[in-house]
Enzyme design. Sequence first.
Site, short mmCIF file in Angstrom:
data_model
loop_
_atom_site.label_atom_id
_atom_site.label_comp_id
_atom_site.label_asym_id
_atom_site.label_seq_id
_atom_site.Cartn_x
_atom_site.Cartn_y
_atom_site.Cartn_z
N ASP A 107 0.65 0.50 6.56
CA ASP A 107 -0.15 -0.68 6.86
C ASP A 107 0.27 -1.76 5.86
O ASP A 107 -0.04 -1.67 4.67
CB ASP A 107 -1.65 -0.37 6.72
CG ASP A 107 -2.48 -1.50 7.30
OD1 ASP A 107 -1.98 -2.64 7.38
OD2 ASP A 107 -3.64 -1.24 7.67
N ILE A 109 -0.48 -5.03 5.43
CA ILE A 109 -1.67 -5.66 4.82
C ILE A 109 -2.87 -4.99 5.45
O ILE A 109 -3.14 -5.18 6.64
CB ILE A 109 -1.75 -7.18 5.08
CG1 ILE A 109 -0.54 -7.89 4.48
CG2 ILE A 109 -3.04 -7.73 4.46
CD1 ILE A 109 -0.61 -9.42 4.60
N THR A 112 -6.48 -7.70 6.48
CA THR A 112 -5.95 -9.03 6.85
C THR A 112 -7.08 -10.05 6.92
O THR A 112 -6.90 -11.22 6.57
CB THR A 112 -5.17 -8.94 8.19
OG1 THR A 112 -4.19 -7.91 8.07
CG2 THR A 112 -4.44 -10.24 8.50
C1 IPD Z 1 -8.69 -3.37 9.35
C2 IPD Z 1 -9.36 -3.14 8.02
C3 IPD Z 1 -10.87 -3.21 8.15
C4 IPD Z 1 -11.38 -2.23 9.19
C5 IPD Z 1 -10.70 -2.49 10.52
C6 IPD Z 1 -9.17 -2.39 10.36
P1 IPD Z 1 -6.21 -4.39 9.19
O1 IPD Z 1 -7.29 -3.18 9.21
O2 IPD Z 1 -9.01 -1.90 7.47
O3 IPD Z 1 -11.49 -2.92 6.93
O4 IPD Z 1 -12.75 -2.37 9.31
O5 IPD Z 1 -11.14 -1.51 11.45
O6 IPD Z 1 -8.57 -2.67 11.59
O7 IPD Z 1 -6.21 -4.94 10.59
O8 IPD Z 1 -6.66 -5.38 8.19
O9 IPD Z 1 -4.96 -3.69 8.85
CA CA Z 2 -2.95 -4.21 8.72
#
Ligand code: IPD
Ligand code: CA
Length: 298
Positions: A107, A109, A112
């Site tokens: 992952d 970032i 995000t």
């Molecule tokens: C998100 C983050 C967030 C979580 C979301 C994810 P991303 O990932 O981890 O804390 O609540 O379900 O999708 O999109 O920032 O890699």
């Molecule tokens: Ca991400």
Amino acid sequence: MEENKVWEFSDVQIAEFLAAAVKLVKEAGEMITDAMDKQKNVEIDVKEANVAEGNASAVLTETDMKVEKHIISGLSALYPDHRFIGEESVADGLITSYTSAPTWIIDPIDGTMNFVHSNPLVCTSVGLTINKKLVAGVVHCPVLGLCYTAVLGQGSYCNGKRLSSSDVTQMAKAMVIMELPVGANSEKKGVAMANLSTVMDRAHAVRAPGPAALDITWVGAGAADCFFHFGIHCWDMAAGALIVQEAGGVVLDPSGGEFDLMSRDILVCSSRALADQVLAFLKPYNTDRDLEERLTYL
Ligand code: IPD
Ligand code: CA
């Protein structure tokens, strides 16, 4: 068959793989902080496939893709036979190939949403599976300068200091982290509200900082005692799950079964006693899996 080949590496080789990933992840950290400093941390697109999961899952920036490219090109130059599952390279969120080969689950970032709001709780998460088992991981928060690492059987560390999950065994003493899925469909919102209400009645504290990879990691670091989530992906969980396990915490499926990296669900706790108290009330939210094959990792 290549797909099921058994790969063998020494602990020293795995530590070298992790060191290479940490170097690239720290370079990526400079790309992330630079974008924040220059106010280039802007949303460029909405991931339509993720909209029902909530705003935090759907936001995308240029830096997400730049960072993923940097890490994948760096690791593939060093290790041409390794494979990759990267959040931004997985078209429409579907993983089409996963084998026993060394596979980096990335992952670029995580958080995000925090990134576009210039919130410092942003991280890069990179886990490594070999023979479909988690063997190493790094979660790096560049703004705070925190680099969490783990190698299977070798413990977890933050900036070189050994980690240990807390000794909390009672819900009334627990700091619980959970997701508040702003913008999610009404079913997901309803489940989150029900779980939040119970946690508010029983816990010592509740927090929703995000990103998921750091939320998981805090439990390994002894900086929180419980985190659960229904509907994240293997790239949010891979590194953090190993960090928690290696710090002495408990990593489970929120149904109470074994943790399954491809299930999209996770419960991490400081102790089994605390996990049992959480399992007794947790309301599930069902999602599709990342991969049909059921695989337990820890
Ligand atoms: C998100 C983050 C967030 C979580 C979301 C994810 P991303 O990932 O981890 O804390 O609540 O379900 O999708 O999109 O920032 O890699
Ligand atoms: Ca991400």
